[in-house]
Design a protein around this motif. Sequence first.
Motif, PDB file in Angstrom:
ATOM      1  N   ASP A 652       0.908  -1.273  -0.213  1.00 23.00           N
ATOM      2  CA  ASP A 652       0.268   0.302   0.088  1.00 23.00           C
ATOM      3  C   ASP A 652       1.018   1.272   0.250  1.00 23.00           C
ATOM      4  O   ASP A 652       1.979   1.064  -0.210  1.00 23.00           O
ATOM      5  N   ASP A 653       0.280   2.556  -0.521  1.00 25.92           N
ATOM      6  CA  ASP A 653       0.384   3.841  -0.482  1.00 25.92           C
ATOM      7  C   ASP A 653       2.134   3.507  -1.019  1.00 25.92           C
ATOM      8  O   ASP A 653       3.471   4.740  -0.484  1.00 25.92           O
ATOM      9  N   PHE A 654       1.727   2.830  -2.123  1.00 25.34           N
ATOM     10  CA  PHE A 654       3.910   2.731  -3.212  1.00 25.34           C
ATOM     11  C   PHE A 654       3.885   3.878  -3.482  1.00 25.34           C
ATOM     12  O   PHE A 654       3.369   4.844  -3.907  1.00 25.34           O
ATOM     13  N   GLY A 655       5.455   4.366  -3.426  1.00 27.97           N
ATOM     14  CA  GLY A 655       5.820   5.172  -3.328  1.00 27.97           C
ATOM     15  C   GLY A 655       6.585   6.413  -2.819  1.00 27.97           C
ATOM     16  O   GLY A 655       7.400   7.488  -3.203  1.00 27.97           O
ATOM     17  N   THR A 656       5.990   6.442  -1.440  1.00 26.74           N
ATOM     18  CA  THR A 656       6.096   7.383  -0.670  1.00 26.74           C
ATOM     19  C   THR A 656       7.104   7.134   0.859  1.00 26.74           C
ATOM     20  O   THR A 656       7.820   7.865   1.624  1.00 26.74           O
TER      21      THR A 656
END
Length: 769
Positions: A652-656
């Motif tokens: 989840d929340d990939f890239g943060t």
Amino acid sequence: MTAPLLKTMLFGAESLPDQHANRIWSAREGLARRLSPAVAVFTGLSAIALLATLPLATAILPVLAWSLAGAGLALSRGLAGRSEAPVAEGRNTPGGAVLGGALASGILWGALFAVLLFGTQASHGLLMGVLAAGMFVMGAAMYPASSRAQFAYAIGPMVGIGLATAGSQGGVGPGPFLAAVAVGILVQRLGALASDLMIRRELAAQALEDASDTIGVVLHDIEPGMSDWLWQVCEDGLLTHVSDRFTEAAEVPKDDLEGASFLSLFSVTSVARLKPLLAKGQAFRDLPMEVVAGGRTRWWLVSGRPEATGRFRGVCSDLSASEERGVRVAHITGIDALTGLPNRVSLMKRLEEARASESSYALFCVDIDGFKAINDSLGHALGDEFLKIAADRILDAVDGRGFLARTGADEFAVIVTDLSDEEAGDASELIVDALLAPVFVGGRSILAGGSVGFAIGPRHGDSPDDLMKNAELALSRAKQDGKGCARMFEDGMAAYASRRADLAAELRTALRDEAMEVYFQPLVNPHTGHINSYEALMRWNRPGKGPVSPGEFIDCAEETGVIVPLGEWVIRRAVMEAAQWRDEVGVAVNLSPTQMKDPALLTTIVSALATAGLDPSRLEVEITESVLMQETEQTFRTLHAIKGLGIKIALDDFGTGFSSLSYLRAFPFDKLKIDRSFVLDIETSREAKAVIRAVVTMARDLGMRVTAEGVEDLSQVQILSELGCDDLQGYYYARPAPGSGIPKRVTPHPKEVDRSEPPLLRALASQAG
């Protein structure tokens, strides 16, 4: 009344499943055995009533024969019930022999009844009705929870009372017969309800056994690779599912452990600490327990929590030799055996001395960030070396002036006298900087860091306990602010902590009373409008105070440990709800870092799936990079075990986060969820669009699906669809809603469709029309 309704009323709504027929019939026979003495007594009392009412000369022989036969039959059923259940495999009724026997018994009693009372006086009418009703009750006892056998038995007495009524002298009238019919129908209905109840109870017991067996298999497969081991006791405190790892630690044969009292493993002093917690059903953590294993004394750290069934489940770990010595030395000398530093007891004494000196002093509480991950990845020996180096660095940061103590597994405290507020702030920053530098242990460079909270005495607390509490509040704020920083105590922190404590207390109450709700938000295919799955989301309407932000109460649950039982409740509710949906639709649940550390997580998931009967492939768990940032061997072992069950795993929340790509190499995720921050700027930012395009391309190559979160308008839908996202999620499609209010499908988005309103509203409008 229709035939199906009449059939249900007389024989019950539950059919007897073929695969469980023997189990249920055995339960019926067991009940019959227990009731057979009462049936024999009733037969004897009925004989006495007949002899007291009817002419003795004509009634004595038939009555004696009847009573002896009835009592003998009842007792013989008690003995015969011990044999194998006579059930025809693959049929939903008892075997034909049983039905035939019930019918023959009823005809026998009905015939005797008619012979005894045919031609009797009308005054015997009441007796007819009473005895006939007793016949039906006796039949219910002879064939408990088997409505068809009861019905077959009741035919004979019903015919007998009809014949006796018709042939009575003086015209008894239909009263006794109608009364008997009414009682018979009532008894038959009660028998039908008893049959339904027994079938449901036995099926539930079988499901519980199946779930327990599944849990045992999982424990057997997963636990050997763990440094700790799991324990489980039944309602009576007896050990169940004893693993090889447990047997090895206890140095007791497995056969002797299985079914033994858990408390019998510990010393009298340790039992006095643990027994009240088990009796009250109170969760506990890291309780040091003295064990006599293999003829020598050992120390275990024991954690556990109660289950809804009254059982307890938890985890044990064996303290190392140095830690074992430390438990004893600490009580005698006030010194931490590992580091040679004073312990918490000595620290409190020194704080008392500082208070008595009437001079200003500062108390710094220090927490090593991520130490458990270091300990798990490097092992206890290198973890201990790391702690010793960290202790030296903390003392160096205050120029060796302070009194340094080890107050917990990865926690230290320093007292420094004659410091101004500004100097204390500088010292706290120096401690943080010292812990941020790499530590070289076992040929490896380790980056850890630490958080610091400090309070000034006596201004921030006149007593040692108050000052310690306030310094720990400041430490808690430092950790909330992102770790790797320092904070001084402020008056508002106590009020904040009080509010958090109130929130935590209400949160526990809400969980206990199941006053929270699980909402669901769909993940939609943008091309077809097909809903592939729903994400389960927590909602809480605080009584008298309105809705609480999920971020607020979930953070509070994380801090207080409530997240573990709360997460278990969500998993069970979400899985149970999903089991009611059509087969291809899945459900996703979020797992927090604390849940991932829970040794019972896997058994919770397996139990929830087994209870609900949901295919594991329809369940998806979502984790954030914060879980993986605490990278431990156990974390990945747990993830692989979950995936091995057939459950999907999404990042989840990939890239943060900081190391997203390295995580993709470390674990084969099934799905990536692009954070809403990229979706928000996709219409105006070429960079955001390029990032999403790159993520989709990479995911395709790795065999992963891609979901974009936070979709709020049609333009975003069109762009994300063109970029190749598999699923979209956001308010454009639907807001989270209870299970009863979720959409089953939304309208796709061809260019010619009017897009002035969200597809869900269009779908609802079309249904209304």
